[in-house]
Design a protein around this motif. Structure first.
Motif, short mmCIF file in Angstrom:
data_model
loop_
_atom_site.label_atom_id
_atom_site.label_comp_id
_atom_site.label_asym_id
_atom_site.label_seq_id
_atom_site.Cartn_x
_atom_site.Cartn_y
_atom_site.Cartn_z
N UNK A 1 59.14 -48.87 -29.56
CA UNK A 1 58.31 -47.72 -29.17
C UNK A 1 58.96 -46.42 -29.62
N UNK A 2 60.28 -46.31 -29.43
CA UNK A 2 61.00 -45.10 -29.83
C UNK A 2 61.01 -44.95 -31.35
N UNK A 3 61.24 -46.06 -32.06
CA UNK A 3 61.28 -46.01 -33.52
C UNK A 3 59.93 -45.60 -34.10
N UNK A 4 58.85 -46.19 -33.57
CA UNK A 4 57.52 -45.88 -34.10
C UNK A 4 57.10 -44.46 -33.75
N UNK A 5 57.46 -44.00 -32.56
CA UNK A 5 57.19 -42.61 -32.19
C UNK A 5 57.94 -41.66 -33.11
N UNK A 6 59.17 -42.00 -33.42
CA UNK A 6 59.98 -41.18 -34.34
C UNK A 6 59.36 -41.15 -35.72
N UNK A 7 58.82 -42.28 -36.18
CA UNK A 7 58.16 -42.33 -37.49
C UNK A 7 56.92 -41.45 -37.53
N UNK A 8 56.12 -41.53 -36.46
CA UNK A 8 54.88 -40.75 -36.38
C UNK A 8 55.19 -39.25 -36.46
N UNK A 9 56.28 -38.83 -35.82
CA UNK A 9 56.62 -37.41 -35.74
C UNK A 9 57.61 -36.97 -36.81
N UNK A 10 57.86 -37.84 -37.80
CA UNK A 10 58.76 -37.50 -38.91
C UNK A 10 60.08 -36.93 -38.42
N UNK A 11 60.77 -37.70 -37.58
CA UNK A 11 62.02 -37.24 -36.97
C UNK A 11 63.16 -37.20 -37.99
N UNK A 12 63.94 -36.13 -37.92
CA UNK A 12 65.15 -36.01 -38.73
C UNK A 12 66.26 -36.78 -38.04
N UNK A 13 66.73 -37.87 -38.65
CA UNK A 13 67.78 -38.68 -38.04
C UNK A 13 67.19 -39.77 -37.14
N UNK A 14 67.96 -40.15 -36.11
CA UNK A 14 67.56 -41.23 -35.21
C UNK A 14 67.77 -40.82 -33.76
N UNK A 15 66.90 -41.31 -32.90
CA UNK A 15 67.07 -41.16 -31.46
C UNK A 15 67.13 -42.56 -30.87
N UNK A 16 68.22 -42.87 -30.15
CA UNK A 16 68.43 -44.21 -29.62
C UNK A 16 68.74 -44.15 -28.12
#
Length: 424
Positions: free
Chosen positions: A202-217
């Motif tokens: 869920x976090x990875x796909x949300x990050x992809x949708x919002x074009x996140x710089x880097x990673x949030x874990x």
């Protein structure tokens, strides 16, 4: 394959196809010229020429499409102008080569830092606490049996490259009805959790949708509960209850722990720490945002063994019920108590004066500036911890925050010094 390299590899593939086209075209043209002086049949040469021209046109078209698509994915939808292209190139070529920074913590302090840090590097990994149990996150945690999304949502938005309208939507909090007090961004992550059946996905796909710089874990995927043991012997259960109950009991926190006692970090988090040029703790609530991350099994040893310098950023103000009357040294001792004596290399401290009118408002809540005590710096230096001071205040609407740009510059300087030493 790391997703950030995929667009570049695709473009490289189409360009390679174009180079092949040019090669075939040259063969065809050279053969055609040669035919002018011979009587050999021209069929194969003409075919080579046609294929070569086709591949060149096709590769140019596809490369252009990938570049435009990359611009759109970086949150630059709409009219594409020269500045948009320049920004994309800057992020791809400059920030992608920036230092690898791992930031560990939670709360508002962490998200503020990330907003500044993404302007200096795109190699960011934020490891975020999931011990919170209050507010909208606590309700979702109890009702849906999922990990609390609040702090993670804030970090994702801090690193996102999205339109202002989308950010406003994800930050929106309902004022009426059954959803009163609930944040739309939290609900979005909850929906993704239901769709993918995994908080991590869920976090990875949300990050992809919002074009996140880097990673949030998340710090762990275990459903953990935080406990605080006070100096007066009392034990408080629950992250949200710790500052409230402790304020009533007026006792310092001796230590905190989590249940279940066994919880493990994500493999991605461990790899990021091991590969980091810089590891940052804080800023954020000492006992409820920063230290909980250190309670995950093996994480302290992983951080300690990593080659990157370890930096702790103290809060600007004390937190009522949690760090009342704490100096810089008190904060550092809190970290050391839950890790090991030689854990930190640097501590960053604000020395900028805060306007009296702002301090008065904070004092009414029992909060005061975190200062260097008389012997704090000497004691820290004796422990091998270097104190870095700076004017790091940013006040907006009477709220005191760290100046994320200045703070990020300090961190990047530390990281680059480490990188240059290794290269030598």
């Amino acid at each position: 394959m790391d997703k950030k390299y995929r667009p570049r590899l695709i473009i490289l593939g189409w360009i390679s196809l174009g180079v092949l086209g040019i090669f075939l075209l040259l063969i065809g043209l050279s053969s055609f010229v040669y035919e002018l002086f011979t009587n050999y049949r021209m069929g194969i040469k003409i075919i080579f020429s046609i294929i070569g021209i086709t591949l060149i046109v096709f590769s140019i078209k596809k490369s252009f499409f990938e570049i435009i698509n990359g611009v759109k994915k970086n949150g630059l939808n709409g009219n594409i102008n020269r500045n948009d292209i320049s920004n994309m190139i800057y992020r791809e070529r400059v920030l992608s080569k920036g230092p690898k920074v791992v930031v560990i913590g939670g709360g508002t302090g962490l998200s503020v830092l990330l907003r500044g840090l993404k302007e200096s590097t795109s190699n960011i990994t934020a490891i975020v606490t999931v011990a919170d149990d209050g507010g909208g996150s606590g309700i979702l945690r109890e009702d849906l049996g999922m990990l609390p999304p609040g702090d993670i949502r804030s970090c994702i938005l801090a690193l996102a490259n999205t339109e202002p309208t989308m950010e406003k939507l994800l930050q929106y909090r309902f004022d009426e009805g059954l959803l009163k007090g609930q944040n739309f961004g939290n609900l979005f992550i909850a929906a993704m959790n239901e769709i993918y059946g995994s908080f991590e996905m869920a976090i990875k796909e949300t990050s992809n949708v919002l074009a996140v710089t880097g990673k949030v874990l998340p710090m762990t995927l275990e459903d953990v509960t935080l406990y605080a043991v006070l100096e007066n012997g009392h034990t408080i259960k629950g992250e949200s209850e710790i500052p409230l109950k402790n304020k009533e009991l007026s006792s310092r926190i001796k230590r905190i722990y989590m249940e279940p006692m066994v919880s493990y970090p994500l493999t991605e988090a461990v790899e990021a720490i091991e590969d980091a040029d810089l590891i940052v703790l804080g800023p954020g609530s000492l006992y409820t945002s920063v230290i909980p991350n250190l309670l995950v099994n093996n994480i302290v040893d992983t951080i300690y063994r990593a080659e990157g310098p370890k930096v702790y950023i103290t809060n600007v103000m004390t937190q009522p019920g949690e760090t009342d009357s704490y100096t810089v040294l008190d904060h550092v001792e809190g970290i050391v108590t839950h890790s090991r004596e030689d854990f930190l290399d640097y501590v960053i401290v604000n020395i900028e004066e805060i306007p009296k009118e702002t301090l008065t408002k904070y004092a009414s809540d029992g909060s005061e500036p975190v200062i260097l005590g008389g012997d704090d710096e000497e004691i820290l230096n004796s422990k091998g911890i270097q104190v870095i001071k700076g004017n790091l205040i940013d006040i907006k609407k009477d709220y005191i925050r760290h100046d994320s740009i200045e703070l990020s510059k300090m961190l990047i300087d530390i990281a680059k010094n480490k990188v240059s030493k290794i290269q030598i």
